[in-house]
Design a protein around this motif. Structure first.
Motif, short mmCIF file in Angstrom:
data_model
loop_
_atom_site.label_atom_id
_atom_site.label_comp_id
_atom_site.label_asym_id
_atom_site.label_seq_id
_atom_site.Cartn_x
_atom_site.Cartn_y
_atom_site.Cartn_z
N PRO A 170 0.85 -1.19 0.00
CA PRO A 170 0.00 0.00 0.00
C PRO A 170 0.89 1.24 0.00
O PRO A 170 2.06 1.15 0.32
N VAL A 171 0.31 2.36 -0.36
CA VAL A 171 1.10 3.58 -0.40
C VAL A 171 1.80 3.77 0.93
O VAL A 171 1.17 3.82 1.98
N SER A 172 3.09 3.81 0.85
CA SER A 172 3.86 3.82 2.09
C SER A 172 4.19 5.25 2.49
O SER A 172 4.26 6.14 1.65
N PRO A 173 4.41 5.44 3.77
CA PRO A 173 4.87 6.75 4.21
C PRO A 173 6.26 6.99 3.62
O PRO A 173 6.90 6.05 3.18
N PRO A 174 6.67 8.23 3.60
CA PRO A 174 7.98 8.50 3.03
C PRO A 174 9.05 7.65 3.69
O PRO A 174 9.09 7.54 4.91
N ARG A 175 9.85 7.01 2.88
CA ARG A 175 10.96 6.23 3.41
C ARG A 175 12.24 6.80 2.85
O ARG A 175 12.62 6.45 1.74
N PRO A 176 12.86 7.62 3.60
CA PRO A 176 14.11 8.16 3.07
C PRO A 176 15.08 7.02 2.78
O PRO A 176 15.21 6.11 3.60
N GLY A 177 15.68 7.08 1.66
CA GLY A 177 16.65 6.05 1.35
C GLY A 177 15.99 4.74 0.97
O GLY A 177 16.64 3.71 0.88
N GLY A 178 14.71 4.74 0.77
CA GLY A 178 14.04 3.50 0.43
C GLY A 178 14.37 3.07 -0.98
O GLY A 178 14.96 3.81 -1.75
N GLY A 179 13.99 1.91 -1.32
CA GLY A 179 14.34 1.36 -2.63
C GLY A 179 13.36 1.79 -3.69
O GLY A 179 12.62 2.76 -3.56
N ILE A 235 11.54 20.62 -1.11
CA ILE A 235 12.45 20.43 -2.25
C ILE A 235 12.92 18.97 -2.29
O ILE A 235 12.93 18.32 -3.34
N ALA A 236 13.27 18.45 -1.10
CA ALA A 236 13.73 17.07 -1.02
C ALA A 236 12.65 16.13 -1.55
O ALA A 236 12.94 15.17 -2.29
N GLN A 267 25.88 3.56 2.66
CA GLN A 267 24.62 3.15 3.28
C GLN A 267 23.52 4.12 2.91
O GLN A 267 23.77 5.29 2.63
N ALA A 268 22.30 3.61 2.96
CA ALA A 268 21.19 4.52 2.82
C ALA A 268 21.28 5.52 3.96
O ALA A 268 21.60 5.16 5.09
N ILE A 269 21.04 6.78 3.67
CA ILE A 269 21.13 7.79 4.72
C ILE A 269 19.83 7.79 5.52
O ILE A 269 18.76 8.01 4.97
N GLY A 270 19.94 7.51 6.77
CA GLY A 270 18.78 7.55 7.64
C GLY A 270 18.74 8.89 8.35
O GLY A 270 18.51 9.93 7.74
N ALA A 271 19.02 8.84 9.66
CA ALA A 271 19.06 10.08 10.42
C ALA A 271 20.19 10.96 9.90
O ALA A 271 21.26 10.47 9.57
N LEU A 313 21.59 18.78 3.61
CA LEU A 313 21.55 17.34 3.88
C LEU A 313 20.20 16.73 3.50
O LEU A 313 20.14 15.63 2.96
N HIS A 314 19.13 17.48 3.78
CA HIS A 314 17.80 16.98 3.39
C HIS A 314 17.76 16.72 1.89
O HIS A 314 17.30 15.68 1.42
N ILE A 315 18.26 17.69 1.16
CA ILE A 315 18.20 17.59 -0.29
C ILE A 315 19.17 16.52 -0.80
O ILE A 315 18.83 15.71 -1.67
N ALA A 316 20.36 16.49 -0.18
CA ALA A 316 21.35 15.49 -0.61
C ALA A 316 20.82 14.08 -0.36
O ALA A 316 20.99 13.18 -1.18
#
Ligand code: ADP
Ligand code: MG
Length: 702
Positions: A580-589, A636-637, A667-671, A688-691
Motif C-alpha cells: 500500500p502507499v507507504s509513508p515516506p521512506r528516506p533512502g528507500g528502494g 524540495i527534497a 549506506q542509505a542515509i537515515g538520520a 543534507l535533506h536535499i542530498a
C-alpha cells in the motif's frame, strides 16, 4: 607563483604550431599534443625563456625535442641528472632518426672526443649532458665553436635547496648560459612547490619567462586512500588488493624504509604473491636485474623504496600502492604517476593509518634539526675548546638523529668540523652565526608539505581536485567522479557487472561488516569475504534458512553476525505483493520511489515548487510562505525524491554532495544527525535533506 616578471603563456598560433605538429606526428608518431605541450613549444620556438611545470610522464621531453628538430641551425643542449634516462632518450631518438647523443661519464674517452667533433661540425641536433660536464674544458671548447640553439634544463627543481632532490651540481647552472652564447633556456620540472619554482626562475636567471603549469590531471588514474588501523591490517589489505591484479599486470608498491620493503615483501611472498624487492641497500647488480625483469615483465610486482622508479618508463603499470605516507604531495604524485602511463585505467592507492605521520616526522627531524638542538650541540663542542669529541659523548638521550643533523648544520655553516664519529668546534664565538631562522624555516617548510600530504590522506573531498589545486593546475573540476571520495566507498567491485541496486546493497553490507570488524579489531574479510557479501546482495535472503544458503555463511558465522546482515538483505528483498502507499521512506528502494511518485504532490509542496521555478531561493520561499527554511528544504527534497527536480546544484554543489556521499559510506542515509556530525560546518541541514533525497533516488548515478 610569487615571482614577478613571469607571464602566462601566449595563446599559441595554430599556424605557427603546424610544423611542430608535423614533427610530433612524423618523428614521434603521436597524433595530438598533450595538455601544455603546444603552449610550451610555442614559447620555446619564439625564443622565450620558459618554465614548464608538467607532471611526471606528462610529456615534457618533446617540449624541447620538437623545437630542437625545428631550429634551422644549432644544437639543443639538454641537462639531465639521470644517466639512465639520458641513455633511454637518446636511444629512442636515434631510433626515430634524430641526430642525438649523450656525453657523460659512462662514455669512453675516444667516443667523447668523436662526439665533440660532431658537435663542432654541427652534426648533432640534441646533446644530453650531466651538469658536471660544463666544468670540462674540452667539452666547453667544443660548444664554444658551435651554435647552441637552446639550453634545456630537465628536472630543473634539482637546482633548489627547497626541493626534494637538490643536487649541488645543478647549483652552478645559472652561470652556464653566457658561456654558451646566451641561448634561450627552457626549464622543466614536475614540482609544485612555489618556492622551488621561484628558485628555478631566479637561479637560472630566466629573462621575462613564460611559466606554464599544465597537464597534471591524469584522468585514467583512479585515486584512493584506504584507512587502516595498524600495520598488520595494512599489509593484509594490500595483499588483498594485489590479489585483484590481473595475471599479466604490473604493480609497484612503495614503502618508506628498506626495512618495510623487506618485511612487506616477505609477507606478500607468504601470501603467495610473487613480489620482488628493490632498495638502495641492495647490490647494484641485483637492482639492475630486478629493474630489467620488471621492464621485461618477468617480474610483475615490485616492492620498493623511492629509489625505484627514477628512470623507469614502463608504460603499463596498473597499480601503484603506497604503504607509507610520502613526505609531500609532489613525492606522492611523482610515484603514483608511474601508474598508467599508457593512458589505460590504473589505480593509485595510499594505505594510511593516522600514526603513519610519525615516520615522516622522524625523517624531518633527521634532516632538519631543531634550532635549539643545534645551539646545544655547538655549546657542547665549544665547551671542549676545539677538542675532538666523539659524537656519542654529546648525546644526552638516544637522540642520535638530531645530533647528526645538528652537526651537519654546524659543519655546513663553518662552525664545526667532523671526521667519522668525531666532531669539534672550529671557533668558539660563532653562536650568533647559527642561522636559526633558516633552520626553523626549513623545518617549517618540511612540516607544511607533510601537512598537505596528511590532508590528502584524510580528505573527504575529491582527491584529484586536491592534487590539481596543490599543483596550481587550473584545469580541474571540483569533483572528478572517479576517486575514492567521489565514488564512496571504493568498490573492490568495479566490473562486477551487478546492477546499481545490488551494488548499493553490497556497499550497505560492507558497512555492516566494517562495524563488526572495527569492534573485533580484525580485518573486514575475516567476518565475511567480499565474494560472500556480493552473493548476499544478489540473493537478498529474507530468512535464516535463505541466509545459510549463501556460500560462505556457516552456522557459526550466522550465530555471530547473521542477524545484522539479514536485517539489511530482508529490507531490500523483492516485495512480493504490491505494498500500500507507504509513508515516506528516506533512502528507500525502488518500490517506495514509485509509490511516492505516483501519489499526488501535496498542495503545499506544489506551491514551493512554483516559487522555486519562479527563481526564488529557500530563504525567500520560506519568508514568503511563513514557513521555516527546513520545511521548504523538505519540500524540495520531496520533489527530488519524486524525480520532479533532477538538478540539485542550486542548493548543493558537487563537491559537497560528494562529501555527503562519502560520509554515508554507501549506506542509505537515515538520520541526518550522524552525517552532520561527521561533516560539521561544511554542510547545512537543509543541504543534507536535499542530498539525502538526491542520493537515495533509484537512478542516483554513482
Ligand atoms: P616527463 O618527462 O614529463 O615525465 P616524458 O617526456 O618522458 O614525460 O613523456 C612520457 C611519455 O609520454 C613518453 O613515452 C612520451 O613519448 C609520451 N608522450 C609525450 N608526448 C606525447 C603525446 N603528445 N602523445 C602521446 N604520447 C606522448
Ligand atoms: Mg622527463
Amino acid at each position: 607563483m610569487t615571482t614577478s616578471g613571469s607571464t602566462p603563456p601566449p595563446v599559441p598560433d595554430p599556424r605557427a604550431l603546424a610544423p611542430a605538429r608535423k614533427v610530433l606526428r612524423e618523428v614521434f608518431g603521436y597524433p595530438e599534443f598533450r595538455p601544455g605541450q603546444p603552449e610550451v613549444i610555442a614559447a620555446v620556438l619564439k625564443g622565450r625563456d620558459t618554465l614548464a611545470v608538467m607532471p611526471t610522464g606528462g610529456g615534457k621531453s618533446v617540449c624541447y625535442q620538437i623545437p630542437a628538430l625545428l631550429f634551422e641551425s644549432g644544437v639543443t643542449v639538454v641537462v639531465s641528472p639521470l644517466l639512465a634516462l639520458m641513455k633511454d632518450q637518446v636511444d629512442a631518438l636515434r631510433q626515430a632518426g634524430v641526430a642525438a647523443a649523450a656525453i657523460n661519464s659512462t662514455v669512453s674517452a675516444e667516443d667523447q672526443a668523436a662526439l665533440r667533433q660532431d658537435v663542432v661540425a654541427g652534426k648533432l641536433q640534441l646533446l644530453y649532458v650531466a651538469p658536471e660536464r660544463f666544468g670540462d674544458g674540452a667539452f666547453m671548447a667544443a660548444l664554444r665553436s658551435t651554435k647552441v640553439a637552446l639550453l634545456a634544463i630537465d628536472e630543473a627543481h634539482c637546482i633548489s635547496q627547497w626541493g626534494h632532490d637538490f643536487r649541488p651540481s645543478y647549483r652552478d647552472l645559472g652561470g652556464v648560459r653566457p658561456k654558451l652564447g646566451n641561448p634561450p633556456i627552457v626549464a622543466l620540472t614536475a614540482t609544485a612547490d612555489p618556492r622551488v619554482r621561484d628558485d628555478i626562475l631566479v637561479r637560472l636567471n630566466l629573462r621575462d619567462p613564460v611559466v606554464h603549469v599544465a597537464g597534471f590531471d591524469r584522468p585514467n588514474l583512479r585515486f584512493d586512500v584506504v584507512r587502516v588501523r595498524n600495520q598488520k591490517e595494512k599489509a593484509e589489505a594490500m595483499a588483498e588488493k594485489l590479489k585483484t591484479l590481473k595475471k599479466d599486470d604490473s604493480a609497484i608498491i612503495y614503502c618508506g624504509t628498506r626495512k618495510k620493503v623487506e618485511d612487506l615483501t616477505d609477507f606478500l611472498q607468504r601470501q603467495r604473491i610473487k613480489a620482488a624487492r628493490y632498495h638502495a641497500g641492495m647490490e647494484d647488480a641485483d637492482r639492475r636485474r630486478i629493474q630489467d625483469a620488471f621492464a621485461r615483465d618477468s617480474v610483475r610486482v615490485i616492492v620498493a623504496t623511492n629509489a625505484f622508479g627514477m628512470g623507469i618508463d614502463k608504460p603499463d603499470v596498473r597499480m601503484v600502492l603506497h604503504h607509507d605516507l610520502p613526505d609531500s604531495l609532489e613525492s606522492y604524485y611523482q610515484e603514483a604517476g608511474r601508474a598508467g602511463r599508457d593512458g589505460d585505467p590504473a589505480e593509485c592507492v595510499l594505505y594510511y593509518a593516522t600514526r603513519d605521520r610519525g615516520l615522516r616526522e622522524f625523517f624531518i627531524d633527521l634532516e632538519h634539526p631543531e634550532p635549539a638542538t643545534v645551539v646545544d650541540v655547538y655549546r657542547a663542542l665549544v665547551s671542549r675548546q676545539g677538542e675532538r669529541t666523539h659524537i656519542r659523548d654529546l648525546m644526552t638521550e638516544e637522540d642520535e638523529s638530531g645530533i647528526n643533523a645538528a652537526i651537519a648544520a654546524l659543519v655546513e655553516s663553518g662552525l664545526a668540523g667532523r671526521q667519522g664519529q668525531m666532531a669539534w668546534a672550529v671557533r668558539p664565538d660563532g653562536e650568533d652565526d647559527i642561522d636559526l631562522a633558516g633552520l626553523e624555516e626549513h623545518r617549517a617548510h618540511a612540516y607544511a608539505k607533510l601537512d598537505a600530504m596528511q590532508r590528502y590522506a584524510e580528505s573527504m573531498t575529491c582527491l584529484r581536485a586536491r592534487i590539481l589545486a596543490y599543483f596550481g593546475d587550473e584545469n580541474g573540476a571540483a569533483a572528478c567522479g572517479n576517486c575514492g571520495p567521489c565514488v564512496a566507498p571504493v568498490a573492490a567491485s568495479a566490473g562486477s557487472g551487478d546492477d546499481e541496486d545490488t551494488e548499493r546493497l553490497f556497499n550497505a553490507l560492507r558497512a555492516v561488516r566494517r562495524r563488526f570488524a572495527d569492534d573485533a579489531n580484525v580485518p573486514p574479510y575475516v567476518i565475511f569475504a567480499d565474494t560472500v557479501l556480493r552473493e548476499m546482495a544478489r540473493k537478498r535472503p529474507r530468512t535464516r534458512i535463505e541466509m545459510l544458503a549463501v556460500a560462505g555463511v556457516g552456522q557459526v558465522k550466522y550465530e555471530r553476525y547473521g542477524e545484522a546482515f539479514l536485517a539489511v538483505t530482508k529490507a531490500a528483498a523483492p516485495v512480493v505483493a504490491p505494498a500500500p502507499v507507504s509513508p515516506p521512506r528516506p533512502g528507500g528502494g525502488r518500490v517506495a520511489y514509485r509509490d511516492r511518485k505516483s501519489a499526488a504532490i501535496p498542495e503545499t509542496v506544489q506551491r514551493t515548487w512554483e516559487l522555486h521555478r519562479s527563481g526564488l531561493g529557500i530563504e525567500e520561499i520560506a519568508a514568503q510562505r511563513g514557513f521555516s527554511r527546513s520545511t521548504i528544504a523538505n519540500h524540495i527534497a520531496d520533489l527530488v525524491t519524486r524525480g520532479e527536480i533532477t538538478d540539485v546544484s542550486p542548493w548543493i554543489d558537487a563537491a559537497t554532495l560528494a562529501l555527503v556521499r562519502r560520509a554515508a559510506n554507501g549506506q542509505a542515509i537515515g538520520a541526518l544527525g550522524v552525517i552532520k556530525e561527521a561533516l560539521g560546518e561544511s554542510v547545512t541541514y537543509e543541504q543534507l535533506h536535499i542530498a539525502r533525497a538526491y542520493l537515495s533516488r533509484p537512478a542516483a548515478a554513482p
